[in-house]
Design a protein around this motif. Structure first.
Motif, PDB file in Angstrom:
ATOM      1  N   CYS A 279     -63.375  16.602  25.027  1.00 38.25           N
ATOM      2  CA  CYS A 279     -63.458  17.914  25.690  1.00 38.25           C
ATOM      3  C   CYS A 279     -64.624  18.766  25.202  1.00 38.25           C
ATOM      4  N   THR A 280     -65.090  18.520  23.989  1.00 42.86           N
ATOM      5  CA  THR A 280     -66.137  19.371  23.421  1.00 42.86           C
ATOM      6  C   THR A 280     -67.531  18.773  23.591  1.00 42.86           C
ATOM      7  N   VAL A 281     -67.640  17.706  24.353  1.00 42.50           N
ATOM      8  CA  VAL A 281     -68.924  17.019  24.529  1.00 42.50           C
ATOM      9  C   VAL A 281     -69.434  17.257  25.951  1.00 42.50           C
ATOM     10  N   CYS A 282     -70.761  17.480  26.083  1.00 42.33           N
ATOM     11  CA  CYS A 282     -71.350  17.600  27.423  1.00 42.33           C
ATOM     12  C   CYS A 282     -71.359  16.229  28.106  1.00 42.33           C
TER      13      CYS A 282
ATOM     14  N   LEU B 187     -68.622  17.154  29.836  1.00 44.73           N
ATOM     15  CA  LEU B 187     -67.224  17.536  30.066  1.00 44.73           C
ATOM     16  C   LEU B 187     -66.988  19.007  29.745  1.00 44.73           C
ATOM     17  N   LYS B 188     -67.554  19.481  28.627  1.00 42.54           N
ATOM     18  CA  LYS B 188     -67.265  20.859  28.236  1.00 42.54           C
ATOM     19  C   LYS B 188     -67.857  21.871  29.220  1.00 42.54           C
ATOM     20  N   ASP B 189     -68.902  21.463  29.956  1.00 45.23           N
ATOM     21  CA  ASP B 189     -69.506  22.376  30.933  1.00 45.23           C
ATOM     22  C   ASP B 189     -68.600  22.611  32.133  1.00 45.23           C
ATOM     23  N   PHE B 190     -67.670  21.691  32.375  1.00 48.23           N
ATOM     24  CA  PHE B 190     -66.773  21.801  33.526  1.00 48.23           C
ATOM     25  C   PHE B 190     -65.317  21.979  33.093  1.00 48.23           C
ATOM     26  N   CYS B 191     -65.134  22.391  31.842  1.00 45.33           N
ATOM     27  CA  CYS B 191     -63.783  22.454  31.282  1.00 45.33           C
ATOM     28  C   CYS B 191     -62.981  23.627  31.837  1.00 45.33           C
ATOM     29  N   ASN B 192     -61.726  23.351  32.154  1.00 47.14           N
ATOM     30  CA  ASN B 192     -60.765  24.407  32.500  1.00 47.14           C
ATOM     31  C   ASN B 192     -59.465  24.031  31.799  1.00 47.14           C
ATOM     32  N   LYS B 193     -59.386  24.421  30.523  1.00 44.57           N
ATOM     33  CA  LYS B 193     -58.304  23.967  29.656  1.00 44.57           C
ATOM     34  C   LYS B 193     -56.922  24.319  30.201  1.00 44.57           C
ATOM     35  N   ALA B 194     -56.781  25.552  30.694  1.00 42.93           N
ATOM     36  CA  ALA B 194     -55.458  25.993  31.152  1.00 42.93           C
ATOM     37  C   ALA B 194     -54.935  25.127  32.288  1.00 42.93           C
ATOM     38  N   LYS B 195     -55.805  24.816  33.258  1.00 44.41           N
ATOM     39  CA  LYS B 195     -55.381  23.977  34.380  1.00 44.41           C
ATOM     40  C   LYS B 195     -55.193  22.527  33.945  1.00 44.41           C
ATOM     41  N   CYS B 196     -56.064  22.068  33.053  1.00 40.43           N
ATOM     42  CA  CYS B 196     -56.008  20.668  32.622  1.00 40.43           C
ATOM     43  C   CYS B 196     -54.678  20.357  31.936  1.00 40.43           C
ATOM     44  N   LYS B 197     -54.119  21.345  31.243  1.00 38.05           N
ATOM     45  CA  LYS B 197     -52.827  21.138  30.582  1.00 38.05           C
ATOM     46  C   LYS B 197     -51.716  20.835  31.580  1.00 38.05           C
ATOM     47  N   MET B 198     -51.892  21.299  32.829  1.00 40.81           N
ATOM     48  CA  MET B 198     -50.863  21.116  33.843  1.00 40.81           C
ATOM     49  C   MET B 198     -50.994  19.787  34.571  1.00 40.81           C
ATOM     50  N   GLN B 199     -52.104  19.081  34.351  1.00 43.26           N
ATOM     51  CA  GLN B 199     -52.327  17.803  35.029  1.00 43.26           C
ATOM     52  C   GLN B 199     -51.513  16.680  34.368  1.00 43.26           C
ATOM     53  N   LYS B 200     -51.016  15.765  35.197  1.00 40.01           N
ATOM     54  CA  LYS B 200     -50.183  14.674  34.680  1.00 40.01           C
ATOM     55  C   LYS B 200     -50.927  13.848  33.648  1.00 40.01           C
TER      56      LYS B 200
END
Length: 511
Positions: free
Chosen positions: A288-291, A293-306
């Motif tokens: 998550c902290t590597v480009c 990926l981090k440029d397109f990160c949406n942590k709150a929504k990602c937590k809700m993904q299966k």
């Protein structure tokens, strides 16, 4: 309606305070250095006019208690290609007004028809920022979900465009990258206003059919088209996704993604090497902290993904928006996941104490950052922190002067000059004289130990300006002979006596 009034209406925000900015030179990294100070009170049309005239730069605090009428994505990329950014905003049909910041980065404004929840607006801004590929770049405004004005919290402000509107360095871009005049910007801002309901119906990355149950970053990267850069990193994380979703047949799916997404596809030997790495170590997880990926990160929504980050990755907190309260000792307000965290200097220095403060105040326990990473982050945030001025009584010098006034005007004042030997202050000819050790004892008895003797003498000299502040006081001894003693003095305070609760034994002879 005047231009200043329209600008004030567009940037309606806090009625508790605003930002005043003094701009300096460009730093080594290209960011223009500036000193940000919070002023208490409400922004007026006259202040906005001074801003437009280039007299004093104004920043607006969007948040009013827990609601706002506009939000901002601050992109701190000072080599930013504004044309590409504008093209992506239009391609994704985002209702954002794109402005150049004073350092060459971007401020992307989202204007609402009415006051909306800051917590909801921050979530929406995070989604927009991720879709544009700038997740983790700069800050979001409002920086907090809410502020407590009873604790003198105001919130973080953002510089508004069109300072010195005749020759601005902060201005808005039109659809064809033409620089807009201030009236054109106002027309665009007023036209772009949206309701929260209509905004939430928009989809900023197409149908996102690929990885629809996986990390948001992979959805957005795939929605951008063929992967031509950072193919190894992307394919490694796609491999993590495949391993989670198809544990019995994940290699086949990973190879298919490589064939359909990468341009050109990675050689079979590199795919096999990535698969071998994933097989060898069961602890691999999304990077998550590597480009990129981090440029397109949406942590709150990602937590809700299966098959998103769920509980498998470390739950790093989103930190932004330091405000320095210029009290003595200093206090710091920090936004952590949109919540206000109050810190002392030692809490800010030590990531372990910061983690403890998060637990005590916010009921969360984020991972403790490494010391080197923490120092780098805090240094970066302090360089752009907003400074909130306080009344003089909350500074050490103000506390000292209050106690000095009490000492010089209390009911234990001397009635004759010789009583200075008893530790009492003597006032004559517009000056109040005293023994320095008697003043020091009074300060200690009132729990003021911040200043040593040298600092006390320095403050006394400042109160006297350029005038002399020490010498000898003549008096008569009991036998009638004249003598003198060394004293310091300050200009006589007013007649308003300060009644204080003092024990009688505090004024024993100090020698």
């Amino acid at each position: 309606m005047t231009i200043a009034k329209r600008l004030l209406d567009v940037f309606e925000g806090s009625d508790a305070g605003y930002l005043v900015t003094v701009v300096g030179d460009k730093g080594k990294k290209g960011k223009t250095e500036a000193d940000y100070r919070t002023r208490h009170g409400q922004v007026t049309e006259a202040l906005i006019q001074d801003h437009l005239d280039g007299k004093k730069g104004i920043g607006i605090v969007p948040i009013k208690k827990d609601v706002c009428k506009f939000g901002v994505i601050d992109i701190d990329d000072y080599g930013l290609d504004h044309a590409i950014l504008q093209k992506n905003i239009q391609r994704l049909k985002m209702p954002l007004v794109h402005c150049r910041s004073k350092s060459g980065g971007a401020h992307l404004y989202l204007f609402f028809n009415d006051w909306e929840s800051c917590a909801v607006v921050r979530d929406l801004l995070e989604e927009l920022r991720a879709a544009l590929g700038y997740s983790g770049s700069g800050d979001l405004f409002p920086a907090q979900d809410s502020v407590n004005q009873e604790e003198n919290q105001i919130g973080n402000g953002i510089n508004i465009p069109y300072f010195n509107a005749e020759l601005p360095t902060r201005y808005a871009y039109g659809p064809n990258m033409d620089a807009l005049e201030v009236e054109e910007f106002l027309d665009s801002a007023e036209k772009s206003r949206v309701s929260l309901a209509s905004f939430q119906e928009l989809d900023f990355a197409g149908e996102k059919q690929l990885f629809s149950d996986g990390p948001i970053c992979l959805q957005l990267i795939a929605a951008e088209g063929s992967i031509t850069e950072s193919r190894n990193i992307c394919m490694f994380n796609i491999g993590v996704y495949c391993l989670m979703k198809w544990p019995d047949d994940w290699e086949h799916h990973m190879e298919e993604y490589n064939r359909t997404l990468c341009d050109p596809p990675l050689p079979a030997s590199e795919i096999v090497a990535l698969q071998s790495s994933l097989k060898k170590k069961s602890g691999y997880f999304y990077q998550c902290t590597v480009c990129p990926l981090k440029d397109f990160c949406n942590k709150a929504k990602c937590k809700m993904q299966k098959f998103g980050i769920g509980s498998g990755g470390e739950d790093y907190a989103t930190i932004s928006g330091i405000t320095i309260m210029l009290s003595e000792p200093r206090l710091y307000f920090m936004s952590v996941d949109g919540k206000n965290l109050t810190l002392k200097t030692e809490d800010l220095q030590n990531p372990h104490l910061w983690q403890k403060a998060c637990m005590e105040q916010l009921d969360i326990m984020p991972p403790k950052p490494k010391n080197a990473d923490w120092q780098q982050l805090i240094n970066s945030m302090l360089s752009t922190a907003t400074k909130q001025e306080v009344s003089k009584e909350l500074t050490w010098s103000g506390k000292f002067e209050n106690l000095l006034r009490q000492y010089c005007t209390s009911y234990v004042r001397a009635v004759a000059p010789e009583e200075v030997l008893l530790g009492k202050p003597w006032t004559d000819n517009g000056k109040t004289m005293f023994k320095i050790d008697a003043l020091e004892k009074f300060l200690r008895n009132n729990d003021f130990t911040r200043y040593d003797t040298g600092q006390i003498q320095d403050r006394i000299q400042k109160l006297n300006g350029e005038s002399k502040c020490q010498g000898h006081l003549n008096y008569h001894k009991e036998d009638g002979k004249r003598s003198n003693t060394r004293v310091w003095w300050v200009p006589e305070f007013g007649d308003d006596e300060v009644k204080i609760d003092i024990k009688e034994d505090k004024y024993d002879i100090p020698f």
